[in-house]
Design an enzyme around this catalytic site. Sequence first.
Site, PDB file in Angstrom:
ATOM      1  CD1 TRP A  10      -1.968   2.260   0.648  1.00 38.73           C
ATOM      2  CD2 TRP A  10      -2.033   1.722   2.810  1.00 38.73           C
ATOM      3  NE1 TRP A  10      -2.582   3.303   1.310  1.00 38.73           N
ATOM      4  CE2 TRP A  10      -2.626   2.995   2.644  1.00 38.73           C
ATOM      5  CE3 TRP A  10      -1.966   1.166   4.084  1.00 38.73           C
ATOM      6  CZ2 TRP A  10      -3.141   3.720   3.712  1.00 38.73           C
ATOM      7  CZ3 TRP A  10      -2.487   1.890   5.147  1.00 38.73           C
ATOM      8  CH2 TRP A  10      -3.068   3.155   4.955  1.00 38.73           C
ATOM      9  CG  ASP A  38      -3.875  -6.866  -1.338  1.00 41.03           C
ATOM     10  OD1 ASP A  38      -4.908  -7.343  -1.840  1.00 41.03           O
ATOM     11  OD2 ASP A  38      -3.807  -5.695  -0.904  1.00 41.03           O
ATOM     12  CE1 TYR A  43      -3.924   0.683  -1.929  1.00 38.03           C
ATOM     13  CE2 TYR A  43      -2.583  -1.286  -2.141  1.00 38.03           C
ATOM     14  CZ  TYR A  43      -3.678  -0.646  -1.609  1.00 38.03           C
ATOM     15  OH  TYR A  43      -4.520  -1.315  -0.776  1.00 38.03           O
ATOM     16  CD  GLN A 168      -7.360  -6.087   1.092  1.00 33.31           C
ATOM     17  OE1 GLN A 168      -6.690  -5.062   1.163  1.00 33.31           O
ATOM     18  NE2 GLN A 168      -7.214  -6.964   0.109  1.00 33.31           N
ATOM     19  CD1 TRP A 196      -8.064  -3.613   4.817  1.00 36.49           C
ATOM     20  CD2 TRP A 196      -6.861  -2.089   5.919  1.00 36.49           C
ATOM     21  NE1 TRP A 196      -8.879  -2.542   5.068  1.00 36.49           N
ATOM     22  CE2 TRP A 196      -8.172  -1.590   5.741  1.00 36.49           C
ATOM     23  CE3 TRP A 196      -5.923  -1.297   6.578  1.00 36.49           C
ATOM     24  CZ2 TRP A 196      -8.575  -0.336   6.211  1.00 36.49           C
ATOM     25  CZ3 TRP A 196      -6.317  -0.051   7.041  1.00 36.49           C
ATOM     26  CH2 TRP A 196      -7.627   0.417   6.858  1.00 36.49           C
ATOM     27  N   PRO A 198      -3.415  -5.515  10.365  1.00 35.05           N
ATOM     28  CG  PRO A 198      -2.134  -7.407   9.923  1.00 35.05           C
ATOM     29  CD  PRO A 198      -2.771  -6.235   9.242  1.00 35.05           C
ATOM     30  CB  ALA A 200      -3.472  -1.016  15.011  1.00 36.39           C
ATOM     31  CE  LYS A 207       6.472   1.747  13.981  1.00 39.39           C
ATOM     32  NZ  LYS A 207       7.152   1.444  12.689  1.00 39.39           N
ATOM     33  CG  ASN A 285       5.593  -8.986  10.014  1.00 40.73           C
ATOM     34  OD1 ASN A 285       5.565  -8.529  11.154  1.00 40.73           O
ATOM     35  ND2 ASN A 285       5.597  -8.202   8.948  1.00 40.73           N
TER      36      ASN A 285
END
Length: 325
Positions: A10, A38, A43, A168, A196, A198, A200, A207, A285
Amino acid sequence: MVSALAYGNWITHGSQIEEQVARDCVGAALDVGITTFDTADAYALGQAESVLGRALKATGVARDSIEIFTKVYWPTGPNPNNRGLSRKHIMESLHASLDRLQTDHVDLLQAHRFDYEAPLEETMRAFDDLVRQGKVHYVGVSEWTADQIAEALRLADDMGFDRIVSNQPQYSLIWRVIEAQVIPLCEEEGVGQIVWSPLAQGVLTGKYLPGDAGPPADSRATGPEGAEMNWLLRDEVLEPVQDYAALCREAGYTPATVALAWVLRNQNVSSAIVGASRPEQIAENARALDIRLEPDFVEAIEKALAPTTLADPGFTFSPANRSEM
């Protein structure tokens, strides 16, 4: 079949990171078993698709071993017909996406939002025509309400069109809006969620600290899309997130991997989209796939974040939040 984690681009490809870094991130995604990629026509005004297409080609990965998803709806040009879900825009956008992605088909074409101006039958027929032409394998939607998804499914059944296979939505420990109505409907109808944000938008990594220090200099919050995070960067959100992060670290996990593992616990979630500005973030991840969250731990982290949780299905995005996803 899709990979449990999907690689999304994105705000990275064609915008936030250099192309070689983008290629390295795509390679890292393939290295950890991610096969689902994706993107969207809007974008970086098409540049994200172009970078992804070049990156995938550079890896030499076989086309039939990966899944490429794109979307259509948001403006891709200045003219009135360069947006929405009319037949004209769907057809023109998809063909431009195929050129940019350097492929003759996409595995999933998604309606990026619901179009209140275009007739739903026109949209569904255009999608179905692309499926029958072999240029699209499956169709899905993004951020549609339960009622909108139900109507599209009813229309597909009545008209003999291909049914929606996916939605989505935004979904995370903080944003749980889809649990009330969307997920029950989709479970009943066989529609999977490709979620999308996940993490936040990075807030669940821990952080971003409460107080007046401001976000880290190299974070998403300091970039062009930073305004979209304002609702997340309040102390009322960041303070509970620090409590959550402490629980994760005490259990021997990173906050990010726990957030991803929690999302993937939901049986209606087919895949969680992750982005990266560095290849090592992909490997981090992927560790979420090895985590099994015990019920007591889940209860504790949900309780810690309860003051921040948005679960009202009537909540709507402000214009600033429209860019994704």
